[in-house]
Scaffold this active site. Structure first.
Site, mmCIF file in Angstrom:
data_model
loop_
_atom_site.group_PDB
_atom_site.id
_atom_site.type_symbol
_atom_site.label_atom_id
_atom_site.label_comp_id
_atom_site.label_asym_id
_atom_site.label_seq_id
_atom_site.Cartn_x
_atom_site.Cartn_y
_atom_site.Cartn_z
ATOM 1 N N CYS A 61 0.801 -1.228 0.000
ATOM 2 C CA CYS A 61 0.000 0.000 0.000
ATOM 3 C C CYS A 61 0.832 1.275 0.000
ATOM 4 O O CYS A 61 0.316 2.342 -0.345
ATOM 5 C CB CYS A 61 -0.956 -0.006 1.188
ATOM 6 S SG CYS A 61 -2.186 -1.326 1.089
ATOM 7 N N HIS A 104 -2.058 7.124 2.533
ATOM 8 C CA HIS A 104 -2.641 5.874 2.034
ATOM 9 C C HIS A 104 -4.123 5.868 2.388
ATOM 10 O O HIS A 104 -4.524 6.207 3.498
ATOM 11 C CB HIS A 104 -1.938 4.681 2.666
ATOM 12 C CG HIS A 104 -2.670 3.392 2.498
ATOM 13 N ND1 HIS A 104 -3.206 2.999 1.289
ATOM 14 C CD2 HIS A 104 -2.982 2.405 3.390
ATOM 15 C CE1 HIS A 104 -3.813 1.832 1.440
ATOM 16 N NE2 HIS A 104 -3.695 1.451 2.697
ATOM 17 N N ASN A 124 -10.396 1.117 -0.633
ATOM 18 C CA ASN A 124 -8.948 1.031 -0.457
ATOM 19 C C ASN A 124 -8.357 0.424 -1.723
ATOM 20 O O ASN A 124 -8.525 -0.761 -1.991
ATOM 21 C CB ASN A 124 -8.646 0.165 0.764
ATOM 22 C CG ASN A 124 -7.155 -0.001 1.043
ATOM 23 O OD1 ASN A 124 -6.318 0.193 0.169
ATOM 24 N ND2 ASN A 124 -6.826 -0.386 2.263
#
Length: 323
Positions: free
Chosen positions: A113, A250, A280
């Site tokens: 990520c 993130h 996400n």
């Protein structure tokens, strides 16, 4: 001295919208639960066959058009992903072919990520070397193909998408400073574990594991580590959290971003956010956030933007930009 400059930024997401109600049709969850716990309203998923390379190629094509760059002028393509089309060839090599960037070296980079931040940092060094003039940095993840939809604690978080920038050379430093870390907490998040074989047999065939995360562990790791790290990083650069105009983190989930803002005493409006409608998107979330900020009506001239990444590994870090 040669400095890196962001010449353009853009993002792409699949057409298919998957709502929380859609997920509730295949697992025990609800729109109320998902929104209250992680703040995600919907996400985009590649249900029409878009793979990681296709989303990334769409970003690359738009970047060369946006910046009036010829594909043969690209010297390097770096793709941040932990959901590649394949282990080989690299997703970046597929983009190089599709883009017809015949002079470009291409490779993938995986820090999960936090991948976009790592790839951006890496590209900056290649520009500073003086040998590379134009570098495509793209983060692209199709998380849906790695999900176990019986694992509702993980699968409700994720969407698919890609974002990226084209780096060139500038007269003044835009990349002010950075600091990147890896700590040994490898079981919080993992994906694509490849099984070994037990014996020599014609029945053996490669198999790969689905994505999994320990959500509460990730949350605790981030809230206990990242706020103080941000403050420490900025202090070393003789800055405070108030000196940063915009934060691009993130896009893990909205509640976590809100918590980070609270812990460093900053208004949530300073934080670029796309997780509510895209989910996400792993490495792509930060790239999408930066592209959205750069393509908004906000005048970034003279503004300081802090990229804050964290992900599997456990990896985390900051990259400080000034436009």
């Amino acid at each position: 001295m040669v400095f890196s400059k962001i010449l353009g930024a853009t993002h792409k997401v699949p057409k298919t919208i998957v709502t929380n109600d859609d997920l509730a049709q295949i697992m025990e969850t609800s729109d109320d639960w998902i929104q209250s716990h992680i703040g995600i309203k919907e996400r985009r998923m590649s249900l029409e066959g878009e793979n990681t390379s296709q989303l990334a190629t769409d970003v690359a094509l738009e970047l060369v058009e946006q910046t009036n760059t010829k594909p043969e002028e690209i010297d390097l393509i770096i793709v941040a992903t932990f959901t590649p089309d394949s282990l080989a060839p690299a997703t970046a090599a597929i983009i190089q072919k599709e883009l017809k960037a015949k002079n470009a070296w291409a490779f993938d980079l995986n820090t999960a990520c936090s991948g976009f931040m790592s790839a951006l940092s890496t590209a900056d060094k290649f520009i500073q070397s003086g040998q590379y003039k134009k570098v495509l940095v793209i983060a692209s993840d199709v998380n849906s193909k790695m999900l176990d939809f019986k694992d509702r604690t993980s699968s409700v978080f994720f969407g698919d998408g890609a974002g990226g920038v084209l780096l060139g050379t500038g007269n003044q430093p835009q990349f002010i400073n950075e600091n990147l870390y890896t700590v040994d907490d490898q079981d919080l998040i993992y994906s694509g574990r490849v099984n070994t074989i037990d014996d020599l047999s014609v029945d053996n065939y490669p198999s790969i594991g689905a994505f999994h995360q320990h959500g509460r562990g990730v949350y605790q790791q981030v809230v206990s580590t990242i706020p103080s790290y941000i403050e420490s990083f900025l202090a070393k650069n003789e800055l405070t959290v108030d000196d940063i105009d915009y934060y691009v983190t993130h896009q893990a989930n909205l509640r976590l971003i809100e918590k980070l803002a609270e812990l460093i005493h900053q208004p949530i409006d300073k934080f670029s956010r796309n997780v509510e409608y895209y989910g996400n998107t792993s490495a792509a979330g930060m790239a999408i956030g930066l592209a959205q900020l750069m393509n908004s009506e906000v005048d970034l001239t003279g503004k300081k933007v802090l990229l804050v990444g964290f992900g599997a590994g456990f990896t985390y870090g900051c990259v400080l930009l000034q436009f």
